[in-house]
Enzyme design. Structure first.
Site, PDB file in Angstrom:
ATOM      1  CG  ASP A  50      11.798  39.387  14.133  1.00  0.00           C
ATOM      2  OD1 ASP A  50      12.567  38.706  15.090  1.00  0.00           O
ATOM      3  OD2 ASP A  50      11.936  40.506  13.382  1.00  0.00           O
ATOM      4  CG  ASP A  72      11.229  41.457  22.110  1.00  0.00           C
ATOM      5  OD1 ASP A  72      11.420  41.499  23.220  1.00  0.00           O
ATOM      6  OD2 ASP A  72      11.337  42.393  21.346  1.00  0.00           O
ATOM      7  N   GLY A 153      17.165  49.602  12.968  1.00  0.00           N
ATOM      8  CA  GLY A 153      16.822  50.606  11.847  1.00  0.00           C
ATOM      9  C   GLY A 153      18.477  51.065  11.755  1.00  0.00           C
TER      10      GLY A 153
END
Length: 259
Positions: A50, A72, A153
């Site tokens: 991830d 990413d 979050g």
């Protein structure tokens, strides 16, 4: 353990993700071996690297045997993002055609924590459908993580997901490209359902699982009158709490009985 038990109970496929920090803590070969052992038991579980922030680190996850690589490079220019993602797609496919590569386009704010503050999403943060089409065409990525109002979050005043934007992105990219919603924690159930209907197929809920872990661990450690030192006994209620949350989310996502 909790996620695997939830997957077994619901007969659902699941993806376990390790961040770069988690990979450093657990070890890449150890994570691969652990997930592989569960798969031998018949659990449909996939291991995802991830939010990998560099091509070099992503290649290490490929070499270690990860099923999925999330490269990413969303903080870089579109050109750099395309170039780096394409490099990982080609590298992964040179090793195995079964490795799934996820790119990311748009800017996701926040961290995988619970904070009593607001996080503003700016117009330039959102994934643009026309750029999504270009990105997928030039990189060959299997999955695309999008920014559509989601925030890492759990924060005060979670912004609404831009469902219409999800629909437009879905229309702009090929059907076989999976759209990914990171930062799914804290988003109301009705918005999650709408996002799935609009085209999202893979949802991340790390913060809610972490919250269950910490909350139940603190309770387990501070039970009055007890002095337990066996880690597996301390962890029993923690595993049950995380499993319950995972089952809840699997059912919300409509993934139950999907094996």
């Amino acid at each position: 353990k909790a996620i695997v038990e939830a997957a077994r109970e619901t007969k659902s496929p699941v993806m376990a993700g390790t961040s770069e920090g988690e990979r450093n803590f657990i070890g890449l070969p150890e994570a691969v071996a652990l997930v592989g052992s569960f798969r031998k038991e018949g659990i449909m579980i996939f291991l995802n690297a991830d939010h990998t922030k560099s091509v070099e680190v992503a290649k290490k996850a490929v070499d270690a045997g990860y099923d999925s690589i999330h490269i990413d490079l969303s903080t870089k220019s579109l050109e750099e993002n395309i170039s780096g993602t394409k490099e990982i797609v080609e590298y992964a496919r040179s090793k195995s055609p079964d490795i799934s590569v996820e790119g990311e386009l748009g800017y996701l704010r926040g961290e995988s924590q619970i904070r009593a503050e607001k996080v503003a999403v700016k117009p330039e943060d959102y994934t643009k459908p026309e750029e999504a089409a270009e990105f997928v065409a030039k990189t060959g990525a299997n999955r695309l993580a999008v920014a559509v109002g989601n925030i890492h979050g759990i924060t005060l005043d979670e912004p609404d997901l831009d469902i219409e934007r999800i629909k437009k992105i879905r229309q702009a990219v090929p059907e076989n490209v999976i759209l990914v919603l990171h930062a799914g924690s804290g988003i109301p159930d009705e918005d999650i359902r709408a996002a799935i209907k609009a085209g999202i197929s893979n949802i991340h809920i790390s913060t809610e699982l972490r919250a269950e872990f910490r909350g139940e661990l603190e309770k387990s450690l501070h039970k009055s009158g007890e002095a337990e030192y066996a880690p597996y006994k301390i962890m029993e209620p923690v595993v049950e709490a995380i499993k319950a949350k995972a089952v809840e989310k699997i059912k919300l996502f409509g993934a139950e009985n999907n094996i």
